[in-house]
Design an enzyme around this catalytic site. Sequence first.
Site, PDB file in Angstrom:
ATOM      1  N   THR A 201      89.090  26.068 -54.864  1.00 46.03           N
ATOM      2  CA  THR A 201      90.063  26.802 -55.677  1.00 46.03           C
ATOM      3  C   THR A 201      91.311  27.145 -54.858  1.00 46.03           C
ATOM      4  OG1 THR A 201      88.778  28.744 -55.118  1.00 46.03           O
ATOM      5  CG2 THR A 201      88.473  27.860 -57.335  1.00 46.03           C
ATOM      6  N   ASP A 202      91.196  27.143 -53.528  1.00 42.86           N
ATOM      7  CA  ASP A 202      92.343  27.649 -52.739  1.00 42.86           C
ATOM      8  C   ASP A 202      93.587  26.781 -52.883  1.00 42.86           C
ATOM      9  OD1 ASP A 202      91.298  25.640 -51.064  1.00 42.86           O
ATOM     10  OD2 ASP A 202      91.362  26.848 -49.230  1.00 42.86           O
TER      11      ASP A 202
ATOM     12  N   GLY B  54      80.857  22.945 -41.855  1.00 43.60           N
ATOM     13  CA  GLY B  54      81.461  23.586 -43.024  1.00 43.60           C
ATOM     14  C   GLY B  54      81.623  25.083 -42.826  1.00 43.60           C
TER      15      GLY B  54
ATOM     16  N   SER C 109      84.905  25.618 -38.166  1.00 44.89           N
ATOM     17  CA  SER C 109      85.124  25.620 -36.717  1.00 44.89           C
ATOM     18  C   SER C 109      86.583  25.287 -36.408  1.00 44.89           C
ATOM     19  CB  SER C 109      84.197  24.626 -36.031  1.00 44.89           C
ATOM     20  OG  SER C 109      84.379  23.326 -36.566  1.00 44.89           O
TER      21      SER C 109
ATOM     22  N   GLU D 121      97.020  22.094 -39.368  1.00 43.83           N
ATOM     23  CA  GLU D 121      95.896  21.256 -39.813  1.00 43.83           C
ATOM     24  C   GLU D 121      96.355  20.201 -40.820  1.00 43.83           C
ATOM     25  OE1 GLU D 121      92.170  23.051 -39.976  1.00 43.83           O
ATOM     26  OE2 GLU D 121      91.243  21.368 -41.016  1.00 43.83           O
TER      27      GLU D 121
ATOM     28  N   ASP E  42      90.464  29.142 -44.955  1.00 45.68           N
ATOM     29  CA  ASP E  42      89.757  29.270 -43.675  1.00 45.68           C
ATOM     30  C   ASP E  42      90.588  30.012 -42.633  1.00 45.68           C
ATOM     31  OD1 ASP E  42      88.106  27.682 -45.144  1.00 45.68           O
ATOM     32  OD2 ASP E  42      88.427  25.864 -43.981  1.00 45.68           O
TER      33      ASP E  42
ATOM     34  N   TYR F 184      88.096  14.711 -50.296  1.00 39.65           N
ATOM     35  CA  TYR F 184      88.844  15.979 -50.419  1.00 39.65           C
ATOM     36  C   TYR F 184      90.266  15.683 -50.905  1.00 39.65           C
ATOM     37  CZ  TYR F 184      90.385  20.706 -49.094  1.00 39.65           C
ATOM     38  OH  TYR F 184      90.879  21.992 -49.103  1.00 39.65           O
TER      39      TYR F 184
HETATM   40  C1  GLA Z   1      87.547  23.257 -46.831  1.00 35.92           C
HETATM   41  C2  GLA Z   1      89.038  23.602 -46.754  1.00 35.92           C
HETATM   42  C3  GLA Z   1      89.343  24.888 -47.497  1.00 35.92           C
HETATM   43  C4  GLA Z   1      88.770  24.863 -48.919  1.00 35.92           C
HETATM   44  C5  GLA Z   1      87.304  24.418 -48.902  1.00 35.92           C
HETATM   45  C6  GLA Z   1      86.748  24.235 -50.287  1.00 35.92           C
HETATM   46  O1  GLA Z   1      86.805  24.198 -46.130  1.00 35.92           O
HETATM   47  O2  GLA Z   1      89.425  23.736 -45.405  1.00 35.92           O
HETATM   48  O3  GLA Z   1      90.730  25.112 -47.515  1.00 35.92           O
HETATM   49  O4  GLA Z   1      89.522  24.037 -49.748  1.00 35.92           O
HETATM   50  O5  GLA Z   1      87.122  23.211 -48.183  1.00 35.92           O
HETATM   51  O6  GLA Z   1      86.703  25.436 -50.954  1.00 35.92           O
END
Ligand code: GLA
Length: 393
Positions: A32-33, A121, A124, A155, A167, A216
């Site tokens: 969702t971010d 996940g 890190s 990133e 993150d 992704y």
């Molecule tokens: C990864 C990405 C985050 C987010 C998640 C899924 O961790 O780094 O920004 O999109 O996937 O929620």
Amino acid sequence: MIVEAFRKRYGTDENVRVFRAPGRVNLIGEHTDYNLGFVLPIALDLACFVATADSNDGYLHLFSEEKRQSRQWPATDISSLAPSHDWSDYVIGVAQELIRLGYLVEPKLLLIRSTVPEGSGLSSSAALEVSSALALLSDGDIDPLMLAKLCQRAEVGFVGTPCGIMDQYVSVFAREHAALEIDCRSLENAAVPLPDGIEILAVNSMVKHALGQSAYRERTEECATAVDAIRRLDTSVSSLRDVTVALLERAAASMPKVIARRARHVVMENERVNLFVKASRRGDLERMGQLMVESHVSLQHDYEVSSPELDFLVDTAIGVEGVLGARMTGGGFGGCTVNLLRRGMSGRFRSTISHAYRERFGVDPQIFTCRPSDGAGEVKNFERIPSGAALLG
Ligand code: GLA
């Protein structure tokens, strides 16, 4: 002691300082971010620590304990370096963003120690970015939001992962004992205290999620396609964050089925974050657990970012006494599940999950207790820095 390791590596520990940035586990609000919606992560006591001191040879030196590798460049070359496609890109990407913002990146010695398992996940990479940025800045002051954003830019732009802000943001802003609800459009946050009587455990499937990179990117593109289609009905929509269930239902017919499913995940997941926060505030543990399971099912079938290992871990977990809910967490295709348990029930959970996973996949999963920890900063008490091994248990 990290200072001893630093002295061994660089022959000095004069004026050494240590900066820490935590990894995270996301309770709910997945994918969702980057759609400018809501997320609800907690920071972990698994973290990346960077010890640093000035260097007097004009070079920026990096050493990763985990990789047992060192890298060095003249500090004056940093702004023109191209990616090396390894761990050092996270540090150099951040250094270049700092330079772009007008900060000086001075010659320094950096020793990197991380207890966040890579590819799990648990973020890190954000932990490495944020702790490196603080170490490179050392005396410089930086606005925390600027810090989170520059690490995300590093990133996306330098490392080449099209990630959202969750993150890096939680690694900077997290508070102890609480989850952090982040509005990924306004970039405001609210601490959400978690009810008493629960425990949160992450289970690592031990499948590294690197393969998820291309998927992704594909998901971000599919979401943009959905927005284009919805805008034909309502031009005020600029991201899936703006889409209601009713609007999506009207627009769905004009989209390929797979795009409609991707959009449905995001729209419903935003809704679930809000419901989860409310349930947490009123101490409704069952509802919190149900929402986590709904989130997993949606990630599995609508967003299609789960994996057989993650599905197995969730299915097994929800059959264990005391488990309120479970779901995959993070980008998917491997990495971890997050599990909500009644307090005191983790013993049976650990043994059942370990046994079942080993039987099915021949691998021992790592299981972490997740205690919501503080966001990034300087560590003054070196005694609190782990000796190197991952903090399990
Ligand atoms: C990864 C990405 C985050 C987010 C998640 C899924 O961790 O780094 O920004 O999109 O996937 O929620």
